[in-house]
Design a protein around this motif. Structure first.
Motif, PDB file in Angstrom:
ATOM      1  N   ALA A  91      35.861 -17.445 -27.333  1.00 21.79           N
ATOM      2  CA  ALA A  91      34.842 -16.771 -28.649  1.00 21.79           C
ATOM      3  C   ALA A  91      34.268 -18.496 -27.933  1.00 21.79           C
ATOM      4  CB  ALA A  91      35.043 -17.305 -29.587  1.00 21.79           C
ATOM      5  N   ALA A  92      34.284 -19.520 -28.332  1.00 20.23           N
ATOM      6  CA  ALA A  92      33.741 -21.534 -28.465  1.00 20.23           C
ATOM      7  C   ALA A  92      33.227 -21.016 -27.027  1.00 20.23           C
ATOM      8  CB  ALA A  92      34.801 -21.746 -28.515  1.00 20.23           C
ATOM      9  N   ILE A  93      33.517 -20.898 -26.421  1.00 17.75           N
ATOM     10  CA  ILE A  93      32.580 -21.230 -24.709  1.00 17.75           C
ATOM     11  C   ILE A  93      31.401 -20.260 -24.595  1.00 17.75           C
ATOM     12  CG2 ILE A  93      33.176 -20.441 -22.080  1.00 17.75           C
ATOM     13  CD1 ILE A  93      36.314 -22.231 -22.285  1.00 17.75           C
ATOM     14  N   THR A  94      32.201 -19.234 -24.762  1.00 20.29           N
ATOM     15  CA  THR A  94      30.667 -17.976 -25.203  1.00 20.29           C
ATOM     16  C   THR A  94      29.976 -18.294 -26.098  1.00 20.29           C
ATOM     17  OG1 THR A  94      31.831 -16.413 -24.149  1.00 20.29           O
ATOM     18  CG2 THR A  94      30.174 -15.508 -24.821  1.00 20.29           C
ATOM     19  N   GLY A  95      30.101 -19.457 -26.808  1.00 17.39           N
ATOM     20  CA  GLY A  95      29.187 -19.157 -28.035  1.00 17.39           C
ATOM     21  C   GLY A  95      28.065 -20.474 -27.018  1.00 17.39           C
ATOM     22  N   THR A  96      28.738 -21.308 -26.909  1.00 26.77           N
ATOM     23  CA  THR A  96      28.304 -23.021 -25.971  1.00 26.77           C
ATOM     24  C   THR A  96      27.463 -21.980 -24.990  1.00 26.77           C
ATOM     25  OG1 THR A  96      30.105 -24.267 -26.846  1.00 26.77           O
ATOM     26  CG2 THR A  96      28.506 -24.547 -25.095  1.00 26.77           C
TER      27      THR A  96
ATOM     28  N   ILE B  67      32.171 -12.679 -30.248  1.00 24.99           N
ATOM     29  CA  ILE B  67      30.508 -13.303 -29.527  1.00 24.99           C
ATOM     30  C   ILE B  67      29.492 -11.582 -29.098  1.00 24.99           C
ATOM     31  CG2 ILE B  67      30.648 -12.317 -27.095  1.00 24.99           C
ATOM     32  CD1 ILE B  67      33.107 -13.660 -26.609  1.00 24.99           C
ATOM     33  N   GLN B  68      29.806 -10.829 -29.806  1.00 23.68           N
ATOM     34  CA  GLN B  68      28.977  -9.746 -30.246  1.00 23.68           C
ATOM     35  C   GLN B  68      27.449 -10.371 -31.372  1.00 23.68           C
ATOM     36  OE1 GLN B  68      27.718  -6.712 -29.343  1.00 23.68           O
ATOM     37  NE2 GLN B  68      26.014  -7.406 -29.599  1.00 23.68           N
ATOM     38  N   HIS B  69      28.246 -10.787 -32.174  1.00 19.32           N
ATOM     39  CA  HIS B  69      27.184 -12.636 -33.366  1.00 19.32           C
ATOM     40  C   HIS B  69      26.971 -12.905 -32.273  1.00 19.32           C
ATOM     41  CE1 HIS B  69      25.468 -12.856 -37.372  1.00 19.32           C
ATOM     42  NE2 HIS B  69      26.470 -13.812 -36.437  1.00 19.32           N
ATOM     43  N   PHE B  70      27.469 -13.629 -31.880  1.00 15.03           N
ATOM     44  CA  PHE B  70      26.388 -14.503 -31.435  1.00 15.03           C
ATOM     45  C   PHE B  70      25.431 -14.277 -30.168  1.00 15.03           C
ATOM     46  CE2 PHE B  70      30.560 -17.573 -31.175  1.00 15.03           C
ATOM     47  CZ  PHE B  70      30.428 -18.186 -32.026  1.00 15.03           C
TER      48      PHE B  70
ATOM     49  N   ALA C  88      21.638 -15.238 -30.248  1.00 16.71           N
ATOM     50  CA  ALA C  88      20.392 -15.517 -29.297  1.00 16.71           C
ATOM     51  C   ALA C  88      19.833 -14.947 -28.638  1.00 16.71           C
ATOM     52  CB  ALA C  88      21.958 -16.015 -27.874  1.00 16.71           C
ATOM     53  N   GLY C  89      19.681 -13.463 -29.144  1.00 13.32           N
ATOM     54  CA  GLY C  89      19.187 -12.657 -28.548  1.00 13.32           C
ATOM     55  C   GLY C  89      18.930 -12.683 -26.681  1.00 13.32           C
ATOM     56  N   ARG C  90      20.461 -12.704 -26.352  1.00 15.50           N
ATOM     57  CA  ARG C  90      20.355 -12.621 -25.126  1.00 15.50           C
ATOM     58  C   ARG C  90      21.873 -12.138 -25.131  1.00 15.50           C
ATOM     59  NH1 ARG C  90      21.918 -16.997 -21.621  1.00 15.50           N
ATOM     60  NH2 ARG C  90      22.382 -18.979 -23.302  1.00 15.50           N
ATOM     61  N   SER C  91      22.071 -11.724 -23.612  1.00 16.56           N
ATOM     62  CA  SER C  91      23.908 -11.696 -23.705  1.00 16.56           C
ATOM     63  C   SER C  91      24.422 -12.453 -22.373  1.00 16.56           C
ATOM     64  CB  SER C  91      23.559 -10.408 -23.196  1.00 16.56           C
ATOM     65  OG  SER C  91      25.799 -10.130 -22.715  1.00 16.56           O
ATOM     66  N   LEU C  92      25.259 -12.988 -22.672  1.00 20.63           N
ATOM     67  CA  LEU C  92      25.297 -13.426 -20.421  1.00 20.63           C
ATOM     68  C   LEU C  92      26.355 -12.623 -19.285  1.00 20.63           C
ATOM     69  CD1 LEU C  92      28.528 -16.725 -21.751  1.00 20.63           C
ATOM     70  CD2 LEU C  92      25.940 -16.675 -20.981  1.00 20.63           C
TER      71      LEU C  92
END
Length: 202
Positions: A15-20, A67-70, A74-78
């Protein structure tokens, strides 16, 4: 926003890495669900790591939902937006999560008194872990799992699962058996975003 949980958890770390990577601003607080149970319970009565406390005070449990909330913020996904690439990334991300889940299960089983362990269950979760690692290693060999330059959720999930296996149950995950996955994870761990969120080894 506040992300709560120890970085020895593969779920907190993912979660932390994805949010970053999504460039979502959040703070992190290392609170153990074991050593700091009362403190964690005051944040989330479920005592579930990771927990994300949103700006309006709502506690979200489960890393996938965090991660869904992140992504919402962000308005985007990886993840690729459509087609076979998206479906394959979803599949590989799931395999990475299963690998982490089974590694956690093996570690918890080892904490039980010997008389309370059930050998067929231990054999089953070890087999599930090894199947997941086989699939991730094959994906790393054929280039489906990489270390970027654009990291996908599956890349992150695979690398974090492997790092967690090597941290808590290395005898179940020898590097020579899954060398392609080990190389992919090592390359990810060398990235600044991974180094910013290292495994908490204390």
């Amino acid at each position: 926003m506040l992300l709560v949980g120890m970085l020895d958890s593969p779920y907190v770390r993912r979660a932390a890495i994805t949010g970053t990577l999504l460039e979502v601003p959040f703070e992190h607080r290392s609170v153990s669900v074991f050593r700091h149970m009362a403190e964690f319970q005051a944040i989330n009565p479920l005592i579930k790591a990771p927990t994300l406390v949103t700006d309006d005070g709502i506690a979200i449990s489960e890393s996938l939902l965090i991660i869904q909330h992140f992504e919402d913020v962000a308005g985007r996904s990886l993840r690729p937006l459509e087609g076979a690439a998206r479906r394959r990334d979803l599949a590989l991300t799931g395999i990475g999560i299963v690998a982490a889940d089974k590694a956690v299960s093996i570690e918890y089983e080892r904490k039980r008194p010997e008389a309370q362990r059930y050998a067929p269950w231990q054999e089953r979760i070890a087999a599930q872990l090894h199947t997941a690692l086989d699939l991730l290693d094959a994906a790393a060999k054929n280039g489906e799992l990489t270390a970027g330059p654009e990291l996908l959720p599956s890349d992150i999930a695979a690398a974090i699962a492997w790092g967690f296996c090597r941290f808590v149950i290395p005898e179940f995950a020898p590097e020579e058996r899954w060398s392609a996955l080990a190389e992919q994870a090592q390359a990810c761990e060398a990235l600044e975003v991974f180094k910013a969120w290292p495994i908490d080894r204390e």
